[in-house]
Design an enzyme around this catalytic site. Structure first.
Site, mmCIF file in Angstrom:
data_model
loop_
_atom_site.group_PDB
_atom_site.id
_atom_site.type_symbol
_atom_site.label_atom_id
_atom_site.label_comp_id
_atom_site.label_asym_id
_atom_site.label_seq_id
_atom_site.Cartn_x
_atom_site.Cartn_y
_atom_site.Cartn_z
ATOM 1 N N GLU A 198 43.728 43.351 47.360
ATOM 2 C CA GLU A 198 42.693 43.465 46.327
ATOM 3 C C GLU A 198 42.837 42.321 45.330
ATOM 4 O O GLU A 198 43.934 41.771 45.143
ATOM 5 C CB GLU A 198 42.843 44.842 45.655
ATOM 6 C CG GLU A 198 41.908 45.142 44.517
ATOM 7 C CD GLU A 198 40.424 45.104 44.831
ATOM 8 O OE1 GLU A 198 39.970 44.100 45.408
ATOM 9 O OE2 GLU A 198 39.707 46.038 44.422
ATOM 10 N N ASP A 199 41.735 41.965 44.694
ATOM 11 C CA ASP A 199 41.781 40.880 43.719
ATOM 12 C C ASP A 199 42.525 41.289 42.450
ATOM 13 O O ASP A 199 43.385 40.562 41.969
ATOM 14 C CB ASP A 199 40.357 40.364 43.381
ATOM 15 C CG ASP A 199 39.374 41.464 43.020
ATOM 16 O OD1 ASP A 199 39.775 42.650 42.892
ATOM 17 O OD2 ASP A 199 38.174 41.151 42.858
ATOM 18 N N ASP B 164 42.908 47.079 37.900
ATOM 19 C CA ASP B 164 42.421 47.191 36.519
ATOM 20 C C ASP B 164 42.624 48.638 36.045
ATOM 21 O O ASP B 164 43.732 49.014 35.701
ATOM 22 C CB ASP B 164 40.963 46.733 36.492
ATOM 23 C CG ASP B 164 40.359 46.663 35.110
ATOM 24 O OD1 ASP B 164 41.093 46.412 34.146
ATOM 25 O OD2 ASP B 164 39.130 46.845 34.981
ATOM 26 N N PHE C 149 38.663 39.551 30.558
ATOM 27 C CA PHE C 149 37.835 39.567 31.760
ATOM 28 C C PHE C 149 37.919 38.202 32.429
ATOM 29 O O PHE C 149 37.602 37.185 31.827
ATOM 30 C CB PHE C 149 36.386 39.932 31.442
ATOM 31 C CG PHE C 149 35.645 40.358 32.675
ATOM 32 C CD1 PHE C 149 35.741 41.671 33.138
ATOM 33 C CD2 PHE C 149 34.904 39.441 33.406
ATOM 34 C CE1 PHE C 149 35.091 42.064 34.301
ATOM 35 C CE2 PHE C 149 34.249 39.826 34.565
ATOM 36 C CZ PHE C 149 34.347 41.135 35.012
ATOM 37 N N ARG D 261 32.667 33.360 41.738
ATOM 38 C CA ARG D 261 33.685 33.653 42.763
ATOM 39 C C ARG D 261 34.262 32.371 43.356
ATOM 40 O O ARG D 261 35.389 32.352 43.845
ATOM 41 C CB ARG D 261 33.085 34.485 43.910
ATOM 42 C CG ARG D 261 32.674 35.892 43.531
ATOM 43 C CD ARG D 261 32.425 36.711 44.789
ATOM 44 N NE ARG D 261 31.675 37.929 44.537
ATOM 45 C CZ ARG D 261 32.196 39.091 44.148
ATOM 46 N NH1 ARG D 261 33.486 39.183 43.940
ATOM 47 N NH2 ARG D 261 31.437 40.157 43.964
HETATM 48 P P1 IMP Z 1 39.598 49.213 38.957
HETATM 49 O O1 IMP Z 1 39.043 50.285 39.843
HETATM 50 O O2 IMP Z 1 39.200 49.412 37.528
HETATM 51 O O3 IMP Z 1 41.083 48.996 39.114
HETATM 52 O O4 IMP Z 1 38.826 47.908 39.278
HETATM 53 C C1 IMP Z 1 38.999 47.143 40.347
HETATM 54 C C2 IMP Z 1 37.796 46.233 40.481
HETATM 55 O O5 IMP Z 1 37.178 45.929 39.228
HETATM 56 C C3 IMP Z 1 38.234 44.922 41.030
HETATM 57 O O6 IMP Z 1 38.178 44.932 42.420
HETATM 58 C C4 IMP Z 1 37.228 43.957 40.446
HETATM 59 O O7 IMP Z 1 36.115 43.889 41.298
HETATM 60 C C5 IMP Z 1 36.778 44.585 39.156
HETATM 61 N N1 IMP Z 1 37.417 43.965 37.997
HETATM 62 C C6 IMP Z 1 38.308 44.497 37.169
HETATM 63 N N2 IMP Z 1 38.687 43.654 36.206
HETATM 64 C C7 IMP Z 1 38.030 42.508 36.463
HETATM 65 C C8 IMP Z 1 38.010 41.204 35.835
HETATM 66 O O8 IMP Z 1 38.689 40.899 34.842
HETATM 67 N N3 IMP Z 1 37.187 40.300 36.402
HETATM 68 C C9 IMP Z 1 36.416 40.536 37.491
HETATM 69 N N4 IMP Z 1 36.423 41.729 38.117
HETATM 70 C C10 IMP Z 1 37.208 42.704 37.601
HETATM 71 MG MG MG Z 2 36.642 43.837 43.654
#
Ligand code: IMP
Ligand code: MG
Length: 184
Positions: free
Chosen positions: A102-103, A106, A155, A168
């Site tokens: 995963e990228d 968060d 962000f 991207r």
């Molecule tokens: P989570 O479910 O909140 O952990 O979010 C995961 C997803 O939120 C990631 O796969 C990203 O697509 C998106 N995301 C969370 N933070 C960022 C950020 O700082 N920049 C871009 N995408 C983010």
């Molecule tokens: Mg993502």
């Protein structure tokens, strides 16, 4: 190499060279941990694609790829809190060593959900590799097994990460100033 024009005005958090070095270390670690075994790299579309492509080339194991897709965010930066599976893996991962790629980790909602989805496939092992970790925003208690960089609550875009599908393709990881983030 010239930076793309969209790079203008964004603060660079990690350069392409810093990313390449860290991704190589992560690949070496994974290669050591799974020495002599096969792994399936399961990428989360679309943010993880660039990271997966680079990480895979730093892993000296018998590896295959698969992809999952979820929706949890709106078009911009706000987390709706609801995760939906848009695309499951193409091949059975039963009995396999899965590395979920995963990228960014968060709130943790996406990876907690995907961990459950993949566990239902009864893999031999299931690890999480995330390029970035933003622990300040965590809602679900989940940790990555392989983390590239732990970052502050900003962000970020680039190297696969988007803001409303843009940026991207930036080779570096950059910060979007809060003033530029709409309420999409
Ligand atoms: P989570 O479910 O909140 O952990 O979010 C995961 C997803 O939120 C990631 O796969 C990203 O697509 C998106 N995301 C969370 N933070 C960022 C950020 O700082 N920049 C871009 N995408 C983010
Ligand atoms: Mg993502």
């Amino acid at each position: 190499m010239a930076a793309p024009i969209v790079h203008a005005g964004l603060e660079v958090l990690y350069t392409r060279d810093q990313i390449a070095r860290r991704v190589a270390e992560m690949g070496e670690q994974i290669s050591r941990d799974f020495a002599g075994q096969k792994v399936v790299l399961v990428g989360v579309l679309k943010g993880a694609t660039i990271f997966l492509a680079d990480l895979a080339r730093c892993i000296s194991l018998d590896a295959t790829f698969d992809f999952l897709s979820t929706s949890s965010y709106g078009k911009g930066h706000q987390q709706s809190g609801e995760v939906k599976l848009l695309k499951d893996v193409d091949h059975s991962v039963e009995g396999q060593n899965i590395i979920l790629v995963e990228d960014i980790l968060d709130t943790g909602l996406t990876l907690t959900y995907l961990h459950r989805v993949l566990n239902a496939h009864q893999p031999k092992s299931l690890k999480i590799a995330a390029l970035l970790d933003k622990p300040a925003r965590r809602i679900q208690k989940i940790e990555g097994d392989y983390i590239g960089f732990t970052i502050p609550n900003k962000f970020v875009v680039g190297y696969g990460l988007d803001y409303a599908e843009r940026y991207r393709n930036l080779p570096d990881i950059c910060v979007i100033p809060p003033s530029a983030l709409g309420d999409e």
